[in-house]
Motif scaffolding. Sequence first.
Motif, short mmCIF file in Angstrom:
data_model
loop_
_atom_site.label_atom_id
_atom_site.label_comp_id
_atom_site.label_asym_id
_atom_site.label_seq_id
_atom_site.Cartn_x
_atom_site.Cartn_y
_atom_site.Cartn_z
N SER A 26 0.86 -1.28 0.06
CA SER A 26 -0.04 0.02 0.08
C SER A 26 0.74 1.25 0.05
CB SER A 26 -0.85 0.09 1.18
OG SER A 26 -0.07 0.15 2.31
N ASP A 27 0.43 2.30 -0.24
CA ASP A 27 0.81 3.63 -0.56
C ASP A 27 0.26 4.67 0.18
OD1 ASP A 27 -0.86 4.14 -2.52
OD2 ASP A 27 0.65 4.57 -3.90
N ASP A 28 -0.75 4.61 1.21
CA ASP A 28 -1.46 5.41 1.67
C ASP A 28 -3.03 5.79 1.03
OD1 ASP A 28 0.23 5.71 3.97
OD2 ASP A 28 1.23 7.67 3.11
N THR A 29 -2.90 5.56 -0.34
CA THR A 29 -4.17 5.51 -1.10
C THR A 29 -4.42 4.52 -1.86
OG1 THR A 29 -3.04 6.62 -3.07
CG2 THR A 29 -3.66 8.14 -1.52
N ARG A 30 -3.62 3.73 -2.24
CA ARG A 30 -3.66 2.44 -2.95
C ARG A 30 -3.34 1.12 -2.42
NH1 ARG A 30 -0.71 4.10 -8.25
NH2 ARG A 30 0.46 4.58 -6.33
N THR A 31 -3.96 0.04 -2.39
CA THR A 31 -3.50 -1.30 -1.75
C THR A 31 -3.58 -2.13 -2.84
OG1 THR A 31 -4.51 -0.83 0.37
CG2 THR A 31 -3.95 -3.27 -0.23
N VAL A 32 -2.45 -3.01 -3.09
CA VAL A 32 -2.45 -3.89 -4.04
C VAL A 32 -1.80 -5.38 -3.57
CG1 VAL A 32 -1.04 -4.59 -6.02
CG2 VAL A 32 -1.66 -2.30 -5.97
N THR A 33 -2.44 -6.50 -3.92
CA THR A 33 -2.07 -7.82 -3.65
C THR A 33 -1.55 -8.61 -4.86
OG1 THR A 33 -4.20 -8.68 -4.18
CG2 THR A 33 -3.70 -7.92 -1.93
N ALA A 34 -0.40 -9.23 -4.78
CA ALA A 34 0.27 -9.91 -5.56
C ALA A 34 0.09 -11.48 -5.27
CB ALA A 34 1.67 -9.65 -5.74
N THR A 35 -0.43 -12.14 -5.88
CA THR A 35 -0.87 -13.59 -5.39
C THR A 35 -0.13 -14.79 -6.27
OG1 THR A 35 -3.08 -12.78 -4.43
CG2 THR A 35 -2.58 -15.38 -4.70
N LEU A 36 0.52 -15.71 -5.91
CA LEU A 36 1.08 -16.75 -6.52
C LEU A 36 0.23 -17.96 -6.35
CD1 LEU A 36 4.99 -16.79 -5.94
CD2 LEU A 36 3.50 -15.99 -8.16
N SER A 37 -0.20 -18.35 -7.57
CA SER A 37 -1.21 -19.52 -7.52
C SER A 37 -0.75 -20.57 -8.33
CB SER A 37 -2.57 -19.17 -7.58
OG SER A 37 -2.96 -18.65 -8.87
N PRO A 38 -0.91 -22.07 -8.16
CA PRO A 38 -0.54 -22.99 -9.10
C PRO A 38 -1.66 -23.08 -10.17
CG PRO A 38 -1.59 -23.98 -7.19
CD PRO A 38 -1.49 -22.74 -6.92
N GLY A 39 -0.96 -23.31 -11.44
CA GLY A 39 -1.73 -23.16 -12.59
C GLY A 39 -1.40 -24.44 -13.65
N PRO A 40 -2.09 -24.47 -14.56
CA PRO A 40 -1.84 -25.58 -15.60
C PRO A 40 -0.53 -25.73 -16.14
CG PRO A 40 -3.55 -24.02 -16.54
CD PRO A 40 -3.25 -23.59 -15.16
N ASP A 41 -0.22 -24.22 -16.38
CA ASP A 41 1.26 -24.12 -16.93
C ASP A 41 2.35 -23.60 -16.11
OD1 ASP A 41 0.12 -24.53 -19.62
OD2 ASP A 41 -0.54 -22.45 -19.64
N GLY A 42 2.35 -24.15 -14.84
CA GLY A 42 3.30 -23.66 -14.00
C GLY A 42 2.44 -22.80 -12.87
N VAL A 43 3.16 -21.81 -12.34
CA VAL A 43 2.60 -20.76 -11.50
C VAL A 43 2.36 -19.38 -12.03
CG1 VAL A 43 3.38 -19.35 -9.30
CG2 VAL A 43 4.25 -21.97 -9.65
N SER A 44 1.06 -19.00 -11.82
CA SER A 44 0.61 -17.72 -12.18
C SER A 44 0.67 -16.68 -11.15
CB SER A 44 -0.92 -17.85 -12.70
OG SER A 44 -1.64 -18.44 -11.90
N VAL A 45 0.87 -15.43 -11.55
CA VAL A 45 1.17 -14.38 -10.73
C VAL A 45 -0.10 -13.56 -11.01
CG1 VAL A 45 2.25 -12.35 -9.97
CG2 VAL A 45 3.45 -14.55 -10.58
#
Length: 51
Positions: A26-45
């Motif tokens: 977060s930067d005081d006005t925005r919040t972002v999440t980055a999530t790694l998850s398993p997918g059919p072609d490896g790991v997706s972000v």
Amino acid sequence: MAFYAQALPAAGFTVDVENELLVTASDDTRTVTATLSPGPDGVSVTVAPVS
């Protein structure tokens, strides 16, 4: 995940690495999440604005 843990603070975000699969930033006005998850072609972000 290491990329986001370094790139987001460089862009002015405060980063909270909750675990090795989830980063919340977060930067005081925005919040972002980055999530790694398993997918059919490896790991997706998925990077999504929360607010």
